[in-house]
Motif scaffolding. Structure first.
Motif, short mmCIF file in Angstrom:
data_model
loop_
_atom_site.label_atom_id
_atom_site.label_comp_id
_atom_site.label_asym_id
_atom_site.label_seq_id
_atom_site.Cartn_x
_atom_site.Cartn_y
_atom_site.Cartn_z
N ARG A 1 19.83 32.56 20.80
CA ARG A 1 20.00 33.76 21.50
C ARG A 1 18.62 34.49 21.24
NH1 ARG A 1 24.14 31.78 22.39
NH2 ARG A 1 26.12 32.61 22.60
N LYS A 2 18.33 35.30 22.40
CA LYS A 2 17.05 36.33 22.14
C LYS A 2 17.67 37.59 22.01
CE LYS A 2 12.95 38.01 23.04
NZ LYS A 2 13.27 39.46 23.13
N VAL A 3 17.07 38.19 20.95
CA VAL A 3 17.46 39.51 20.86
C VAL A 3 16.66 40.61 21.85
CG1 VAL A 3 17.47 41.57 19.03
CG2 VAL A 3 17.71 39.18 18.34
N ILE A 4 17.53 41.20 22.52
CA ILE A 4 16.86 41.97 23.79
C ILE A 4 16.22 43.07 23.28
CG2 ILE A 4 17.39 43.64 25.94
CD1 ILE A 4 20.04 41.70 26.12
N GLY A 5 14.97 43.45 23.72
CA GLY A 5 14.08 44.53 23.40
C GLY A 5 13.13 44.43 22.18
N GLN A 6 13.46 43.13 21.50
CA GLN A 6 12.45 43.01 20.38
C GLN A 6 12.15 41.46 20.39
OE1 GLN A 6 14.69 43.74 16.43
NE2 GLN A 6 16.27 44.60 17.78
N ASN A 7 11.04 41.12 19.96
CA ASN A 7 10.50 39.85 19.64
C ASN A 7 11.14 39.18 18.74
OD1 ASN A 7 8.61 40.30 21.78
ND2 ASN A 7 7.19 41.15 20.41
N LYS A 8 12.36 38.83 18.74
CA LYS A 8 13.21 38.21 17.84
C LYS A 8 14.30 37.33 18.20
CE LYS A 8 14.79 41.06 14.18
NZ LYS A 8 15.56 42.12 13.45
#
Length: 287
Positions: free
Chosen positions: A101-108
């Motif tokens: 998954r990609k954390v939305i709104g963060q480069n995480k």
């Protein structure tokens, strides 16, 4: 993440997250020689269809859902192969990744895990996880150009528990990892075999490749092999001695414990148990 046939084919064209621990020398079974044979199509890395692996795929959405509930973050499912097109080899990408998954709104990145053991796992937020998982998420950061990863895990041991481990990889750490990737990929591109390593997977591969001895055929040892034979013999002798010593010490402990189930140190901490297993056989376990 369960990969498609296309993604499985793409994995043969570069280095991916599950192989990162091999580059860093912390894989539980495989070494660079094994991986080189896979990437040069000399050996197959087909993973057996195991229930424990399927359970990880089945439970991944649940891990992501619980992560969002606990953190308030939102995540996006990313079901595509991403190639690092900034760091290439002879102009061609060779490092790829499939993140959970990609954390939305963060480069995480969010990495989801299911574990059926507590071995090598620390407390919630401790960042103590099996080292091969650290290499895996470091690889994803190197490919995606991120520095942050949340690794969320559901432990299916006794009463299930949920933990989140946050990692920050420095640019220097990612550069060091890329250097290892470049070094290994040079072996692949130049079709030059890396040294034989410590991996049990390599030994299994060699046994499959050379299953039968040819009668009357002899190999002549060089200096390196003579050293290996000498070292091997010394290790065998040392192991025999250590096993004898281990038996002696275990006998001393058992004699002292007699019918006791556990052994405590002077501070009251449990340091050994001598319990009956499910078959009724008492077994000594030293912690």
């Amino acid at each position: 993440m369960s990969l498609t046939e296309k993604q499985l084919t793409e994995r043969k064209l570069g280095i991916f997250g599950s192989e990162a621990s091999i580059l860093e020398g912390c894989h539980y079974k495989c070494d660079l020689n094994w991986l080189w044979n896979v990437k040069t199509h000399r050996h197959s890395d087909v993973v057996p269809d195991m229930l424990i692996l399927r359970m990880g795929h089945y439970m991944e959405p649940n891990v992501a859902t619980e992560y969002c509930r606990r953190t308030g973050n939102k995540v996006r499912f990313n079901n595509r192969t991403v190639w690092d097109k900034k760091h290439t080899y002879n102009g061609k990408p060779f490092m790829g990744g499939h993140i959970d998954r990609k954390v939305i709104g963060q480069n995480k990145i969010l990495e989801c895990k299911i574990s059926f053991t507590m071995n090598k796992w620390g407390k919630d937020g401790s960042c103590e996880i099996p080292p091969y998982y650290v290499s895996q998420i470091k690889h994803y950061c190197a490919v995606f150009g991120y520095n942050e990863v949340d690794l969320a895990v559901i432990h299916m041991v006794h009463s299930p528990s949920f933990r989140i481990h946050n990692f920050h990889f420095t640019d220097a750490e990612l550069i060091e990892y890329r250097d290892k990737a470049y070094e290994f990929w040079t072996y692949v591109v130049k079709d030059t075999e890396p040294p034989i390593g410590k991996g049990e997977g390599t030994r299994e591969m060699l046994r499959q490749r050379y299953p039968m001895a040819e009668t009357g055929v002899h190999a002549v040892a060089n200096d390196g092999i003579l050293e290996a034979v000498t070292a091997y013999g010394g290790i065998k002798t040392a192991i025999r001695t250590m096993k004898t010593d281990q038996t002696e010490f275990s006998n001393q402990i058992i004699r002292h414990m007699e019918v006791s189930e556990s052994l405590l140190n002077p501070q009251g901490e449990e340091i050994a148990t001598f319990k009956n297993d499910t078959k009724g056989v008492r077994r000594l376990t030293v912690k």
